[in-house]
Design an enzyme around this catalytic site. Structure first.
Site, PDB file in Angstrom:
ATOM      1  N   LYS A  44       0.769 -10.525   0.929  1.00 54.92           N
ATOM      2  CA  LYS A  44       0.812 -10.902   2.326  1.00 54.92           C
ATOM      3  C   LYS A  44      -0.339 -11.854   2.657  1.00 54.92           C
ATOM      4  CE  LYS A  44       1.920  -6.111   3.314  1.00 54.92           C
ATOM      5  NZ  LYS A  44       1.368  -4.908   4.036  1.00 54.92           N
ATOM      6  N   GLY A  45      -1.317 -11.891   1.770  1.00 55.87           N
ATOM      7  CA  GLY A  45      -2.572 -12.571   2.078  1.00 55.87           C
ATOM      8  C   GLY A  45      -2.453 -14.042   2.409  1.00 55.87           C
ATOM      9  N   GLU A 100      -1.741 -19.501  -2.761  1.00 56.27           N
ATOM     10  CA  GLU A 100      -2.548 -18.276  -2.724  1.00 56.27           C
ATOM     11  C   GLU A 100      -3.709 -18.472  -1.763  1.00 56.27           C
ATOM     12  OE1 GLU A 100      -3.012 -15.311  -3.294  1.00 56.27           O
ATOM     13  OE2 GLU A 100      -2.338 -14.625  -5.258  1.00 56.27           O
ATOM     14  N   ASP A 104      -9.044 -14.141  -7.807  1.00 61.44           N
ATOM     15  CA  ASP A 104     -10.152 -13.300  -8.279  1.00 61.44           C
ATOM     16  C   ASP A 104     -10.043 -13.260  -9.806  1.00 61.44           C
ATOM     17  OD1 ASP A 104     -11.295 -10.465  -8.911  1.00 61.44           O
ATOM     18  OD2 ASP A 104     -11.929 -10.798  -6.855  1.00 61.44           O
ATOM     19  N   LYS A 132     -12.721 -17.520  -6.433  1.00 65.09           N
ATOM     20  CA  LYS A 132     -13.873 -16.779  -6.968  1.00 65.09           C
ATOM     21  C   LYS A 132     -13.906 -17.001  -8.471  1.00 65.09           C
ATOM     22  CE  LYS A 132     -13.416 -12.624  -4.220  1.00 65.09           C
ATOM     23  NZ  LYS A 132     -13.319 -11.160  -4.236  1.00 65.09           N
ATOM     24  N   PHE A 153     -16.584  -9.713  -1.518  1.00 65.35           N
ATOM     25  CA  PHE A 153     -15.332  -9.222  -0.979  1.00 65.35           C
ATOM     26  C   PHE A 153     -15.174  -9.771   0.433  1.00 65.35           C
ATOM     27  CE2 PHE A 153     -12.244  -6.511   1.001  1.00 65.35           C
ATOM     28  CZ  PHE A 153     -11.270  -6.458   0.026  1.00 65.35           C
ATOM     29  N   ASP A 160      -7.330  -8.999   3.548  1.00 63.01           N
ATOM     30  CA  ASP A 160      -7.384  -7.666   4.152  1.00 63.01           C
ATOM     31  C   ASP A 160      -8.446  -6.761   3.557  1.00 63.01           C
ATOM     32  OD1 ASP A 160      -5.856  -7.408   1.664  1.00 63.01           O
ATOM     33  OD2 ASP A 160      -5.532  -5.341   2.307  1.00 63.01           O
ATOM     34  N   ARG A 166      -6.497  -8.810   8.613  1.00 66.35           N
ATOM     35  CA  ARG A 166      -5.869 -10.083   8.247  1.00 66.35           C
ATOM     36  C   ARG A 166      -5.833 -11.046   9.426  1.00 66.35           C
ATOM     37  NH1 ARG A 166      -3.242  -9.266   3.220  1.00 66.35           N
ATOM     38  NH2 ARG A 166      -2.377  -7.186   2.936  1.00 66.35           N
TER      39      ARG A 166
HETATM   40  P1  IMP Z   1      -6.357 -11.429  -8.874  1.00 69.11           P
HETATM   41  O1  IMP Z   1      -5.082 -11.091  -9.540  1.00 69.11           O
HETATM   42  O2  IMP Z   1      -7.490 -10.546  -9.335  1.00 69.11           O
HETATM   43  O3  IMP Z   1      -6.739 -12.888  -8.963  1.00 69.11           O
HETATM   44  O4  IMP Z   1      -6.198 -11.027  -7.348  1.00 69.11           O
HETATM   45  C1  IMP Z   1      -5.623 -11.851  -6.439  1.00 69.11           C
HETATM   46  C2  IMP Z   1      -5.279 -11.137  -5.143  1.00 69.11           C
HETATM   47  O5  IMP Z   1      -6.166 -10.041  -4.835  1.00 69.11           O
HETATM   48  C3  IMP Z   1      -5.455 -12.108  -4.013  1.00 69.11           C
HETATM   49  O6  IMP Z   1      -4.299 -12.868  -3.833  1.00 69.11           O
HETATM   50  C4  IMP Z   1      -5.767 -11.196  -2.848  1.00 69.11           C
HETATM   51  O7  IMP Z   1      -4.565 -10.755  -2.265  1.00 69.11           O
HETATM   52  C5  IMP Z   1      -6.528 -10.046  -3.468  1.00 69.11           C
HETATM   53  N1  IMP Z   1      -7.987 -10.279  -3.338  1.00 69.11           N
HETATM   54  C6  IMP Z   1      -8.838 -10.774  -4.268  1.00 69.11           C
HETATM   55  N2  IMP Z   1     -10.092 -10.893  -3.792  1.00 69.11           N
HETATM   56  C7  IMP Z   1     -10.039 -10.456  -2.502  1.00 69.11           C
HETATM   57  C8  IMP Z   1     -11.036 -10.359  -1.443  1.00 69.11           C
HETATM   58  O8  IMP Z   1     -12.214 -10.702  -1.576  1.00 69.11           O
HETATM   59  N3  IMP Z   1     -10.585  -9.864  -0.257  1.00 69.11           N
HETATM   60  C9  IMP Z   1      -9.298  -9.488  -0.038  1.00 69.11           C
HETATM   61  N4  IMP Z   1      -8.335  -9.594  -0.987  1.00 69.11           N
HETATM   62  C10 IMP Z   1      -8.703 -10.068  -2.204  1.00 69.11           C
HETATM   63 MG    MG Z   2      -2.949 -13.020  -2.426  1.00 71.66          MG
END
Ligand code: IMP
Ligand code: MG
Length: 178
Positions: A44-45, A100, A104, A132, A153, A160, A166
């Site tokens: 949803k982000g 996106e 992360d 990040k 974070f 969220d 959000r």
């Molecule tokens: P990844 O698979 O670890 O790259 O995670 C990606 C998803 O995790 C992002 O699309 C976000 O929805 C969530 N996410 C990663 N970092 C944060 C943060 O700092 N705050 C909130 N959601 C996050």
């Molecule tokens: Mg996301």
């Protein structure tokens, strides 16, 4: 919920966010001029970023969404990704842009990138508002980045904290995440 109680500190204001969105849109308007584009937002982000980005695009494009699960309600990735809602469009022969809000570990993106590539598009590229990079575990080719950020974070502008916050127009970080 009071921002003060939760120790939120402003990290990016709406003007900085607008500038990042506009600069990505400018690049996309140049790179994809005259091409058939399918934008795939990651729920949803990415909703707020997607909504702002598409209004700056001068492209003939379709808008799609996927919903993937990986984090659940936790603040760190569980590592496994499943599709909860898939796209409806046929991407064969089209240019796909994954949208996106933040990357992360890269696990979610890698899964989606590979999945969309195997559907026969002309191209697939990744667009993220925030990156990040220091947290990357899985290598993914991210072509369009709004802003590189520290390992923090963040919440607001679609991001969220346990499904809340959000709606905040600016981005904040948690001073005391635990
Ligand atoms: P990844 O698979 O670890 O790259 O995670 C990606 C998803 O995790 C992002 O699309 C976000 O929805 C969530 N996410 C990663 N970092 C944060 C943060 O700092 N705050 C909130 N959601 C996050
Ligand atoms: Mg996301």
């Amino acid at each position: 919920m009071s921002l003060e109680d939760k120790n939120f500190t402003k990290y990016l204001n709406r003007h900085e966010l607008d500038a990042a969105v506009q600069s990505i849109a400018n690049r996309l308007n140049t790179d994809y001029a005259g091409k058939e584009v399918v934008l795939v937002g990651v729920l949803k982000g990415a909703i707020i970023f997607m909504a702002d980005l598409v209004r700056h695009l001068k492209l003939d494009c379709e808008v799609e969404f996927v919903r993937l699960s990986s984090y659940g309600r936790s603040r760190t990735s569980s590592g496994t990704v499943t599709v909860i809602k898939d796209i409806q469009a046929d991407v064969r022969g089209k240019h796909v842009l994954i949208i996106e809000e933040i990357i992360d570990s890269g696990r979610t993106l890698k899964f989606l990138y590979d999945r969309l590539k195997s559907a026969g598009p002309e191209s697939v590229e990744i667009v993220t508002l925030l990156d990040k990079a220091a947290k990357r575990i899985v290598d993914v080719p991210v072509k369009y980045v709004g802003r590189p950020i520290e390992d923090q974070f963040l919440i607001g502008y679609g991001l969220d904290l346990e499904e809340r916050c959000r709606n905040l127009p600016d981005v904040y970080y948690l001073k005391y995440p635990n």
